[in-house]
Scaffold this motif. Structure first.
Motif, short mmCIF file in Angstrom:
data_model
loop_
_atom_site.label_atom_id
_atom_site.label_comp_id
_atom_site.label_asym_id
_atom_site.label_seq_id
_atom_site.Cartn_x
_atom_site.Cartn_y
_atom_site.Cartn_z
N LEU A 170 78.45 45.81 34.14
CA LEU A 170 79.02 44.77 34.99
C LEU A 170 78.92 45.18 36.45
N THR A 171 78.34 44.31 37.27
CA THR A 171 78.30 44.53 38.72
C THR A 171 78.74 43.25 39.42
N GLY A 172 79.27 43.41 40.63
CA GLY A 172 79.65 42.23 41.39
C GLY A 172 81.09 42.26 41.83
N PRO A 173 81.56 41.17 42.44
CA PRO A 173 82.91 41.13 43.00
C PRO A 173 83.98 41.19 41.93
N GLU A 174 85.15 41.68 42.32
CA GLU A 174 86.27 41.83 41.38
C GLU A 174 86.79 40.48 40.90
N ASP A 175 86.77 39.48 41.76
CA ASP A 175 87.26 38.15 41.42
C ASP A 175 86.12 37.15 41.63
N PRO A 176 85.13 37.12 40.71
CA PRO A 176 83.93 36.31 40.94
C PRO A 176 84.19 34.81 40.79
N ARG A 177 83.37 34.03 41.46
CA ARG A 177 83.44 32.58 41.33
C ARG A 177 82.60 32.10 40.15
N ALA A 178 81.70 32.97 39.65
CA ALA A 178 80.85 32.67 38.51
C ALA A 178 80.27 33.99 38.00
N ALA A 179 79.57 33.95 36.87
CA ALA A 179 78.95 35.15 36.32
C ALA A 179 77.61 34.79 35.70
N VAL A 180 76.67 35.72 35.77
CA VAL A 180 75.37 35.56 35.14
C VAL A 180 75.18 36.69 34.13
N LEU A 181 74.87 36.33 32.89
CA LEU A 181 74.65 37.31 31.84
C LEU A 181 73.15 37.45 31.58
N PHE A 182 72.67 38.68 31.62
CA PHE A 182 71.28 39.00 31.31
C PHE A 182 71.23 39.51 29.87
N GLY A 183 70.51 38.80 29.00
CA GLY A 183 70.37 39.26 27.62
C GLY A 183 69.08 40.03 27.46
N ASP A 184 69.14 41.36 27.38
CA ASP A 184 67.94 42.20 27.31
C ASP A 184 67.54 42.44 25.86
N CYS A 185 66.27 42.13 25.55
CA CYS A 185 65.77 42.26 24.18
C CYS A 185 64.64 43.26 24.04
N GLU A 186 64.01 43.66 25.16
CA GLU A 186 62.84 44.51 25.07
C GLU A 186 62.77 45.44 26.29
N PRO A 187 62.01 46.53 26.19
CA PRO A 187 61.98 47.53 27.26
C PRO A 187 61.60 46.96 28.63
N VAL A 188 60.64 46.04 28.69
CA VAL A 188 60.19 45.53 29.98
C VAL A 188 61.32 44.82 30.72
N ALA A 189 62.21 44.16 30.00
CA ALA A 189 63.33 43.48 30.64
C ALA A 189 64.33 44.50 31.19
#
Length: 227
Positions: free
Chosen positions: A20-39
């Motif tokens: 998790l990175t970013g502000p302590e009280d975020p206005r939104a969040a983006v989730l990265f779903g990593d499935c393979e080494p290149v990602a």
């Protein structure tokens, strides 16, 4: 204050490693779903996170395969294409984040690269009430199957302009999606001077910022006055 921490995410009997990175009280969040080494080694990942953090958006990078599964997948390249398994785990990550934010949830965006593109689309289709935008890069959206018809959020598809097969598949997906959708072609990634990672990060951050902002405003209006 800005978070930069590792977080375990329980998912159907396994623990997915997250960061998790970013502000302590975020206005939104983006989730990265990593499935393979290149990602996992994407050089543009930090740039996306930094751009989103400046806009008040947190990012959660989630390994959808356990370390043991990653070792198996690097030999067989099979688990990364198990869309059903991985989408279920990404949905769990979405639910986990939403539970952290209760009772005042913030909008969620999903980013999927490569094999994770179809996974992000399926997860978005399963959680239409909380997922507000999707970005896919160099992926096979056709692997989402019939689930892509259930996607109800703005979707950005980015693909290397020289990969004609992927361009065609993403063109077909863009035409089939019944939501606001854009297909953008990235310059050849084999040419370092073309700046494809930086451009992809710029486009992705702008897409999430634009399409999650109005959703965040709606959430804020629905919150009780004392929150």
């Amino acid at each position: 204050m800005r978070h930069d921490i590792s977080v375990p995410i329980p998912a159907a009997g396994v623990i997915c490693e997250g960061h998790l990175t970013g502000p302590e009280d975020p206005r939104a969040a983006v989730l990265f779903g990593d499935c393979e080494p290149v990602a996992r080694r994407d050089p543009g990942r930090t740039d996306v996170s930094d751009r989103l953090a400046r806009a008040g958006v947190a990012t959660v990078s989630t390994d959808l395969l356990t370390r043991r599964e990653q070792a198996i997948d690097e030999r067989t390249a099979r688990l990364r294409f198990d869309v059903g398994l991985l989408a279920g785990r990404l949905v769990t990550a979405v639910d986990w984040w939403a539970s952290r934010q209760a009772p005042s949830p913030v909008p969620i965006g999903l980013f999927g690269a490569g094999a994770g593109a179809a996974v992000a689309l399926v997860a978005a289709a399963r959680r239409p009430a909380v997922v507000g935008a999707v970005v896919c890069r160099d992926g096979r959206p056709d692997r989402a199957g019939a689930a892509s018809g259930a996607v109800r959020v703005p979707t950005l598809l980015m693909v290397n302009e020289r990969d004609r097969c992927l361009v065609t598949l993403n063109q077909q997906a863009a035409a089939a999606l019944r939501v606001p959708c854009q297909l953008r072609l990235l310059p050849d990634t084999a040419d370092p001077a073309a700046g494809a990672p930086e451009l992809a990060a710029l486009w992705a951050a702008a897409w999430f910022t634009e399409h999650l902002s109005w959703m965040a405003a709606g959430v804020a209006q629905r919150r009780p006055a004392n929150q």
